[in-house]
Design a protein around this motif. Structure first.
Motif, PDB file in Angstrom:
ATOM      1  N   ASP A  53       0.840  -1.200   0.000  1.00  0.00           N
ATOM      2  CA  ASP A  53       0.000   0.000   0.000  1.00  0.00           C
ATOM      3  C   ASP A  53       0.876   1.252   0.000  1.00  0.00           C
ATOM      4  N   ALA A  54       0.597   2.183  -0.903  1.00  0.00           N
ATOM      5  CA  ALA A  54       1.379   3.411  -0.978  1.00  0.00           C
ATOM      6  C   ALA A  54       1.071   4.302   0.220  1.00  0.00           C
ATOM      7  N   MET A  55       2.117   4.803   0.843  1.00  0.00           N
ATOM      8  CA  MET A  55       1.969   5.676   2.007  1.00  0.00           C
ATOM      9  C   MET A  55       2.045   7.151   1.596  1.00  0.00           C
ATOM     10  N   VAL A  56       3.208   7.600   1.136  1.00  0.00           N
ATOM     11  CA  VAL A  56       3.338   8.980   0.669  1.00  0.00           C
ATOM     12  C   VAL A  56       4.313   9.034  -0.497  1.00  0.00           C
ATOM     13  N   SER A  57       4.184  10.065  -1.293  1.00  0.00           N
ATOM     14  CA  SER A  57       5.142  10.338  -2.368  1.00  0.00           C
ATOM     15  C   SER A  57       5.652  11.757  -2.206  1.00  0.00           C
ATOM     16  N   THR A  58       6.842  12.002  -2.733  1.00  0.00           N
ATOM     17  CA  THR A  58       7.407  13.342  -2.630  1.00  0.00           C
ATOM     18  C   THR A  58       6.629  14.363  -3.454  1.00  0.00           C
ATOM     19  N   ALA A  59       5.859  13.899  -4.430  1.00  0.00           N
ATOM     20  CA  ALA A  59       5.118  14.837  -5.284  1.00  0.00           C
ATOM     21  C   ALA A  59       3.882  15.405  -4.608  1.00  0.00           C
ATOM     22  N   ASP A  60       3.212  14.619  -3.755  1.00  0.00           N
ATOM     23  CA  ASP A  60       1.949  15.114  -3.195  1.00  0.00           C
ATOM     24  C   ASP A  60       1.811  14.932  -1.687  1.00  0.00           C
ATOM     25  N   GLU A  61       2.901  14.548  -0.988  1.00  0.00           N
ATOM     26  CA  GLU A  61       2.772  14.306   0.451  1.00  0.00           C
ATOM     27  C   GLU A  61       2.355  15.558   1.198  1.00  0.00           C
ATOM     28  N   PHE A  62       2.697  16.742   0.688  1.00  0.00           N
ATOM     29  CA  PHE A  62       2.337  17.982   1.377  1.00  0.00           C
ATOM     30  C   PHE A  62       0.825  18.128   1.531  1.00  0.00           C
ATOM     31  N   MET A  63       0.055  17.530   0.642  1.00  0.00           N
ATOM     32  CA  MET A  63      -1.402  17.664   0.711  1.00  0.00           C
ATOM     33  C   MET A  63      -1.961  16.989   1.966  1.00  0.00           C
ATOM     34  N   ILE A  64      -1.511  15.772   2.237  1.00  0.00           N
ATOM     35  CA  ILE A  64      -2.020  15.061   3.408  1.00  0.00           C
ATOM     36  C   ILE A  64      -1.380  15.583   4.689  1.00  0.00           C
ATOM     37  N   HIS A  65      -0.072  15.836   4.673  1.00  0.00           N
ATOM     38  CA  HIS A  65       0.598  16.247   5.906  1.00  0.00           C
ATOM     39  C   HIS A  65       0.175  17.648   6.350  1.00  0.00           C
ATOM     40  N   GLU A  66       0.044  18.575   5.415  1.00  0.00           N
ATOM     41  CA  GLU A  66      -0.426  19.906   5.791  1.00  0.00           C
ATOM     42  C   GLU A  66      -1.853  19.855   6.326  1.00  0.00           C
ATOM     43  N   SER A  67      -2.703  19.069   5.682  1.00  0.00           N
ATOM     44  CA  SER A  67      -4.099  18.988   6.114  1.00  0.00           C
ATOM     45  C   SER A  67      -4.203  18.320   7.477  1.00  0.00           C
ATOM     46  N   LEU A  68      -3.492  17.220   7.662  1.00  0.00           N
ATOM     47  CA  LEU A  68      -3.572  16.484   8.912  1.00  0.00           C
ATOM     48  C   LEU A  68      -3.110  17.342  10.084  1.00  0.00           C
ATOM     49  N   ALA A  69      -2.079  18.141   9.876  1.00  0.00           N
ATOM     50  CA  ALA A  69      -1.529  18.947  10.968  1.00  0.00           C
ATOM     51  C   ALA A  69      -2.272  20.265  11.167  1.00  0.00           C
ATOM     52  N   HIS A  70      -2.410  21.063  10.111  1.00  0.00           N
ATOM     53  CA  HIS A  70      -2.867  22.438  10.288  1.00  0.00           C
ATOM     54  C   HIS A  70      -4.365  22.566  10.517  1.00  0.00           C
ATOM     55  N   HIS A  71      -5.152  21.623  10.017  1.00  0.00           N
ATOM     56  CA  HIS A  71      -6.602  21.715  10.245  1.00  0.00           C
ATOM     57  C   HIS A  71      -6.919  21.821  11.725  1.00  0.00           C
ATOM     58  N   VAL A  72      -6.332  20.954  12.528  1.00  0.00           N
ATOM     59  CA  VAL A  72      -6.654  20.969  13.963  1.00  0.00           C
ATOM     60  C   VAL A  72      -5.735  21.894  14.747  1.00  0.00           C
ATOM     61  N   ALA A  73      -4.488  22.058  14.326  1.00  0.00           N
ATOM     62  CA  ALA A  73      -3.578  22.928  15.063  1.00  0.00           C
ATOM     63  C   ALA A  73      -4.021  24.382  14.988  1.00  0.00           C
ATOM     64  N   LEU A  74      -4.592  24.802  13.863  1.00  0.00           N
ATOM     65  CA  LEU A  74      -5.042  26.180  13.720  1.00  0.00           C
ATOM     66  C   LEU A  74      -6.418  26.403  14.322  1.00  0.00           C
ATOM     67  N   GLU A  75      -7.206  25.360  14.462  1.00  0.00           N
ATOM     68  CA  GLU A  75      -8.490  25.516  15.147  1.00  0.00           C
ATOM     69  C   GLU A  75      -8.301  25.603  16.660  1.00  0.00           C
ATOM     70  N   HIS A  76      -7.181  25.107  17.146  1.00  0.00           N
ATOM     71  CA  HIS A  76      -6.867  25.178  18.574  1.00  0.00           C
ATOM     72  C   HIS A  76      -6.230  26.537  18.864  1.00  0.00           C
ATOM     73  N   THR A  77      -6.608  27.157  19.983  1.00  0.00           N
ATOM     74  CA  THR A  77      -6.091  28.494  20.284  1.00  0.00           C
ATOM     75  C   THR A  77      -4.596  28.493  20.579  1.00  0.00           C
ATOM     76  N   SER A  78      -4.087  27.415  21.191  1.00  0.00           N
ATOM     77  CA  SER A  78      -2.658  27.370  21.494  1.00  0.00           C
ATOM     78  C   SER A  78      -2.227  25.936  21.818  1.00  0.00           C
ATOM     79  N   PRO A  79      -2.108  25.092  20.818  1.00  0.00           N
ATOM     80  CA  PRO A  79      -1.701  23.705  21.090  1.00  0.00           C
ATOM     81  C   PRO A  79      -0.232  23.653  21.520  1.00  0.00           C
ATOM     82  N   ARG A  80       0.034  22.875  22.553  1.00  0.00           N
ATOM     83  CA  ARG A  80       1.398  22.797  23.082  1.00  0.00           C
ATOM     84  C   ARG A  80       1.996  21.399  22.980  1.00  0.00           C
ATOM     85  N   ARG A  81       1.177  20.385  23.166  1.00  0.00           N
ATOM     86  CA  ARG A  81       1.693  19.017  23.125  1.00  0.00           C
ATOM     87  C   ARG A  81       0.891  18.208  22.107  1.00  0.00           C
TER      88      ARG A  81
END
Length: 289
Positions: A53-81
């Motif tokens: 099963d393909a996990m990530v590629s260098t061509a499009d990994e930014f799409m999943i990694h940016e979404s997975l991280a920033h969607h919830v990190a930016l909705e949180h007022t100040s995530p620390r851990r």
């Protein structure tokens, strides 16, 4: 199905494969847990697969990694851990580190050979994140890592599922109600879980089942639809919380990006964030059936 030197066949769902042109022979190695294969391809650049099963590629990994991280990190007022389940390739940690309010990231990765091989073959994915002093790599089953956190009273503002498919035998238990309950117990007030539901078109049964399990544990679950070419296109994420998930406006998201001095991103932006919550009728029906 036998694969030729010229073409890599990536499974998307029952009876469906994405055919990708190779530009070199694959490199395959075996760990205690799985088969790890790295590929050179014409369109997706470097990519890695686990048990085919393909996990990530260098061509499009930014799409999943940016979404997975920033969607919830930016909705949180100040995530620390933050706790990343899986994530041994370092891509999600790389994105979370762009938030200066993040003091500590724990990566719970099963397989040390995945970490070593991806660092060697796809170094741009982690971009040095695994060497950052704010990042701690804990090898072993994520369930054991979470239990160790419970025993020492460690809690998290964000828990991100950067795992293989929910029906994969290696991590099916990490998508089951007991583990989801354990995650809920480890969230700080205002904390969020972020899960990859999967492809609503190619994996509808697994997506609907995981969404039901999340709703059985968390009072508040909010799905979002993004696009990842390597995964076949439309891809569902879901944020979950024991507390209400307040609506975050486009202006608020933009303000937090500016306040945290997050550099320009390749995929994520506040307008796209808000738009991702608008689901097509068939996807909405799948999740509410």
């Amino acid at each position: 199905m036998k694969q030729s030197l010229q073409h890599l066949l990536i499974p998307l769902g029952d009876g469906v494969r994405l055919e990708v042109e190779r530009t070199a022979e694959s490199v395959e190695l075996h760990s205690r847990w799985q088969t790890i294969r790295t590929e050179h391809t014409a369109r997706f650049g470097e990519l890695y697969c686990l048990d085919g099963d393909a996990m990530v590629s260098t061509a499009d990994e930014f799409m999943i990694h940016e979404s997975l991280a920033h969607h919830v990190a930016l909705e949180h007022t100040s995530p620390r851990r933050a706790l990343i389940l899986g994530g041994g390739d370092g891509g999600t940690a790389r994105e979370l580190l762009k938030h200066p309010c993040i003091d500590a990231i724990v990566i719970a990765e099963l397989d040390e050979r995945v970490v070593a091989r991806v660092r060697e073959a796809l170094p741009t994915v982690s971009a040095g994140a695994l060497d950052n002093p704010r990042v701690t790599l804990r090898l072993g089953d994520a369930g054991e890592t979470l239990e160790a956190s419970r025993q020492c009273g460690e809690r998290f503002d964000l828990i991100l599922f950067d795992l293989t498919a929910s029906d994969d035998p290696a991590c099916a238990h990490l998508h089951a109600p007991p583990f989801l309950n354990a995650c809920a117990d480890r969230l700080m007030p205002g904390g969020r879980l972020h899960v990859q539901l999967g492809s609503p078109f190619y994996q509808p049964e697994a997506v609907a089942a995981l969404h039901r399990r999340l709703n059985g544990v968390f009072p508040y679950v909010r799905p979002a639809l993004i696009s990842v070419p390597l995964y076949g296109g439309p891809w569902l994420l879901a944020a979950a919380s024991v507390e209400a998930l307040p609506e975050t406006s486009e202006a608020q998201l933009a303000q937090r990006l500016a306040e945290r001095a997050i550099p320009p991103l390749r995929y994520y932006n506040p307008a796209l964030h808000r738009a991702s919550f608008a689901l097509p009728n068939d996807v909405h029906a799948l999740l509410t059936a």
